[in-house]
Enzyme design. Sequence first.
Site, PDB file in Angstrom:
ATOM      1  N   GLY A  47     -63.220 -87.126 -44.798  1.00  0.00           N
ATOM      2  CA  GLY A  47     -62.723 -86.813 -45.859  1.00  0.00           C
ATOM      3  C   GLY A  47     -62.804 -87.360 -47.382  1.00  0.00           C
ATOM      4  O   GLY A  47     -62.400 -86.000 -48.281  1.00  0.00           O
ATOM      5  N   THR A  48     -63.444 -87.897 -47.692  1.00  0.00           N
ATOM      6  CA  THR A  48     -63.382 -88.558 -48.819  1.00  0.00           C
ATOM      7  C   THR A  48     -64.915 -87.409 -49.920  1.00  0.00           C
ATOM      8  O   THR A  48     -64.650 -87.388 -51.060  1.00  0.00           O
ATOM      9  CB  THR A  48     -64.230 -90.283 -48.814  1.00  0.00           C
ATOM     10  OG1 THR A  48     -63.451 -91.115 -48.866  1.00  0.00           O
ATOM     11  CG2 THR A  48     -64.476 -90.698 -50.234  1.00  0.00           C
ATOM     12  N   ASN A  73     -50.331 -90.712 -47.180  1.00  0.00           N
ATOM     13  CA  ASN A  73     -50.546 -91.237 -46.136  1.00  0.00           C
ATOM     14  C   ASN A  73     -49.890 -92.329 -46.396  1.00  0.00           C
ATOM     15  O   ASN A  73     -49.539 -93.414 -45.663  1.00  0.00           O
ATOM     16  CB  ASN A  73     -52.133 -91.300 -46.173  1.00  0.00           C
ATOM     17  CG  ASN A  73     -52.695 -91.612 -47.693  1.00  0.00           C
ATOM     18  OD1 ASN A  73     -52.186 -91.217 -48.552  1.00  0.00           O
ATOM     19  ND2 ASN A  73     -53.689 -93.000 -47.972  1.00  0.00           N
ATOM     20  N   SER A  76     -60.550 -84.566 -42.331  1.00  0.00           N
ATOM     21  CA  SER A  76     -61.234 -85.362 -41.327  1.00  0.00           C
ATOM     22  C   SER A  76     -61.205 -85.467 -40.582  1.00  0.00           C
ATOM     23  O   SER A  76     -59.727 -85.980 -39.481  1.00  0.00           O
ATOM     24  CB  SER A  76     -60.950 -86.250 -42.524  1.00  0.00           C
ATOM     25  OG  SER A  76     -61.490 -88.203 -41.517  1.00  0.00           O
ATOM     26  N   GLY A  77     -62.508 -85.475 -39.399  1.00  0.00           N
ATOM     27  CA  GLY A  77     -61.860 -85.611 -38.275  1.00  0.00           C
ATOM     28  C   GLY A  77     -61.616 -86.961 -36.990  1.00  0.00           C
ATOM     29  O   GLY A  77     -60.080 -87.055 -36.100  1.00  0.00           O
ATOM     30  N   HIS A  78     -61.102 -88.128 -38.102  1.00  0.00           N
ATOM     31  CA  HIS A  78     -60.831 -89.061 -37.726  1.00  0.00           C
ATOM     32  C   HIS A  78     -59.246 -89.382 -37.392  1.00  0.00           C
ATOM     33  O   HIS A  78     -58.887 -90.719 -36.586  1.00  0.00           O
ATOM     34  CB  HIS A  78     -61.566 -90.739 -37.961  1.00  0.00           C
ATOM     35  CG  HIS A  78     -61.188 -91.291 -39.393  1.00  0.00           C
ATOM     36  ND1 HIS A  78     -60.612 -92.055 -39.688  1.00  0.00           N
ATOM     37  CD2 HIS A  78     -61.308 -90.783 -40.787  1.00  0.00           C
ATOM     38  CE1 HIS A  78     -60.222 -91.939 -40.301  1.00  0.00           C
ATOM     39  NE2 HIS A  78     -61.101 -91.427 -41.397  1.00  0.00           N
ATOM     40  N   THR A  80     -79.611 -82.743 -41.803  1.00  0.00           N
ATOM     41  CA  THR A  80     -79.331 -82.217 -40.334  1.00  0.00           C
ATOM     42  C   THR A  80     -77.696 -82.295 -40.279  1.00  0.00           C
ATOM     43  O   THR A  80     -77.370 -83.468 -40.496  1.00  0.00           O
ATOM     44  CB  THR A  80     -80.023 -83.202 -40.058  1.00  0.00           C
ATOM     45  OG1 THR A  80     -81.762 -82.367 -40.807  1.00  0.00           O
ATOM     46  CG2 THR A  80     -80.072 -82.663 -38.500  1.00  0.00           C
ATOM     47  N   CYS A 124     -51.086-108.595 -52.381  1.00  0.00           N
ATOM     48  CA  CYS A 124     -51.285-109.901 -51.338  1.00  0.00           C
ATOM     49  C   CYS A 124     -52.269-109.262 -50.483  1.00  0.00           C
ATOM     50  O   CYS A 124     -53.604-109.528 -50.050  1.00  0.00           O
ATOM     51  CB  CYS A 124     -50.290-110.641 -51.180  1.00  0.00           C
ATOM     52  SG  CYS A 124     -49.886-111.269 -51.951  1.00  0.00           S
TER      53      CYS A 124
END
Lengths: 144, 399
Positions: free
Chosen positions: B76-77, B156, B204-206, B242, B330
């Site tokens: 995603g980044t 998020n 993003s896949g994860h 690749t 914190c």
Amino acid sequence: MYTEKVIEEFTNPQNVGELADADGVGEAGSPTCGDTMKIYLKVEGDRIADARFRTFGCAAAIASSSVATRMILGMTLAEAWSLSNAEVLDALGGLPEPKVHCSLLAPDAIRVAINDYRVRRGLEPWERKSCSGGGDCGSCPKKG
Amino acid sequence: MNDLEERTLYMDHAATTFMKPEVLAAMAPYFSEHFGNPSSLYRFAGEPRNGVEAARGQVAAAIGAGPEEIFFTAGGTEADNWAIKGVALANRKHGDHIVTSAIEHHAVLHTCEWLERQGFSVTYLPVDEFGRVDPGDVEEAITDRTILVSAMTANNEIGTIQPVAEIGRVAHDHGVLFHTDAVQAIGAVPIDVDAMNIDLLSLSGHKFYGPKGTGALYIRRGTRVETLIHGGGQERRRRAGTENVPGIVGLGRAIELATADIAGHNRRIASMRDRLVRGILDAIPDSRLNGHPTERLANNANFSFRYVEGESILLLLNARGICASTGSACSSGSLEPSHVLLAIGLPHEEAHGSLRLTLGDANTEDDVDYVLEVLPEVIGRLREISPLTPPSPRVPEAE
Ligand SMILES: Cc1ncc(COP(=O)(O)O)c(C=O)c1O
Ligand code: FES
């Protein structure tokens, strides 16, 4: 990221609470993240007979508070005054770099409480410089 | 120690998800068996090539795009970086101004800040108390120098879903491109890039039970986007390197599974989440739910508990096997509270006591019960330690 000692001290903190008949009360906060500690001291003769604390902050702040209140029990006021954050860090087996500032909280609050005690007794407050924790700035009374 | 003390209860699915067995099974042949390089000419490279192209079709189908509009990335980044830098660099002669929101992920915000250092100007729109961007504000922010509007589909941290279609329409009305970071939204918000006026979309896949380090950028046909990764001719010369063949295959299978029945999935997850939210707000005084009451991801619960600090909450939950996250200063390396919680107007001390629980496909009603049992104890314990707790807490007196 924390040592086992920190986790243990944080999950089973000692001396949590207040002393209704405290001889000195001190509060300190760190501007860094808004953490706050309040400490209550019972003084007998020249020694700290009892100490209780309340802390708002992270695990490092709570663990430091707990370990510091245990360290000063039985100390003279002069000894407790010179408790440095380095000694607190040592007792905890160290803290991660961004958490070192949390260990300043307890020594700060203890000094405020000691001066509160002194002022209540009509004594001059000891001079507090902004403390590096090194005990070498000249404002800490010499031990013993 | 009983079993409960030993359990691990994962409720941090906004951070990452486990990979589904079906996804792993789909990927497995592409490690050692079909290991060929998709760019090679011999027949042996056919299977990996087919795997990649099938995944491209799966991703395209999930968002209403054409396969030729899907470009695989390493997450995603990268997709966010590519979309924003790519549009900025390719359209510099048309303008130098970008409009985004204050609550974007750092993959968007830090990219925008970098572009500011390169001479672009960026407007960071405020959000309301629920975390929503006002499309009217987008309209006002657009100037004749504006080349891109970027607004996330869903946040998020607090789960707030943006009025993406409206924001996209405003952008298009002014001839401006619209990018959305849909990383948290895939599988939770139905996406149709045409109906929602989206020109670029990051995923993003994860975050939807696929592999980590995989992602994709949707680029509407004909959109001018500069290439960032130069090298070989992969991804139709627009993203060299690749291909991560097993990862791409896994991403494709995962998005297919995640979007097969979004409504059914949301119903199941939201009913657990709603019970969790009601239970916590009822059991813990001086607590609040952050984010939007209805326009939010089905799996997201974000609370603030007054008088206590988030990292302490996490560590005590961790001691009871519960994985969660916080926006407390914190717990961040920078000792800054979450920019999202500050943007919705939370004072520092409420951002301090924030806790995010995000449910996922493996969570059960039993898990909700366990959190409802443990969390009030944890907050109660920390409030006993905190000097900020009012002297007579509004909790029922114990006998
Ligand atoms: C909204 C949002 N955008 C972007 C990202 C970054 O995605 P990735 O972890 O695949 O680089 C995340 C995940 O952390 C996210 O939640
Ligand atoms: S109290 Fe904030 S980092 Fe320790």
